[in-house]
Design a protein around this motif. Structure first.
Motif, short mmCIF file in Angstrom:
data_model
loop_
_atom_site.label_atom_id
_atom_site.label_comp_id
_atom_site.label_asym_id
_atom_site.label_seq_id
_atom_site.Cartn_x
_atom_site.Cartn_y
_atom_site.Cartn_z
N ASN A 1 38.33 34.17 36.91
CA ASN A 1 37.51 34.16 35.58
C ASN A 1 36.41 35.26 35.36
N PHE B 1 36.84 30.78 30.23
CA PHE B 1 38.20 31.37 30.92
C PHE B 1 38.75 30.49 32.04
N ASP B 2 37.94 29.37 32.54
CA ASP B 2 38.31 28.39 33.22
C ASP B 2 39.31 27.46 32.76
N LEU C 1 31.74 32.04 31.58
CA LEU C 1 32.91 31.89 32.37
C LEU C 1 33.64 30.45 32.04
N GLY D 1 36.30 37.94 32.70
CA GLY D 1 35.21 37.83 31.75
C GLY D 1 34.70 39.26 31.64
N LEU E 1 42.61 30.04 32.62
CA LEU E 1 43.05 30.88 33.73
C LEU E 1 43.31 29.56 34.90
N THR F 1 42.97 28.34 38.82
CA THR F 1 42.71 28.82 39.90
C THR F 1 43.91 28.93 41.01
N SER G 1 39.18 31.90 42.03
CA SER G 1 39.22 31.78 40.40
C SER G 1 38.93 33.42 40.15
#
Length: 81
Positions: free
Chosen positions: A62, A49-50, A46, A66, A53, A55, A60
């Motif tokens: 993610n 994706f942080d 994850l 995912g 993407l 927040t 979030s």
């Protein structure tokens, strides 16, 4: 045979991601042994994706992205059958 195994692994990991997301609703759940195990299994994936993407409003997305990526990978494996 190998492709079916990979798809099964992707499915199980997707379920782990869903459980990990549900644990975020309960603060004590993440501190349990199962919560810590899920964090060790899910957070490295994850974290990819942080970085991509942002927040939005403290939420979030993610986990959703995912799981979507895993499902696309699973569908992509069908090409090799």
């Amino acid at each position: 045979m190998i492709i079916a195994l990979l798809q099964q692994i992707i499915h199980i990991y997707s379920l782990l991601l869903v459980i990990y997301a549900l644990f975020s609703w309960f603060p004590q759940a993440r501190e349990s042994k199962l919560g810590q195990l899920l964090a060790r299994l899910c957070e490295p994936y994850l974290s990819i994706f942080d970085a991509i993407l942002p927040t939005i409003g403290g939420v979030s997305f993610n986990v959703i992205v995912g799981i979507l990526v895993l499902n696309l990978a699973s569908q992509g494996l069908l090409v090799f059958i």
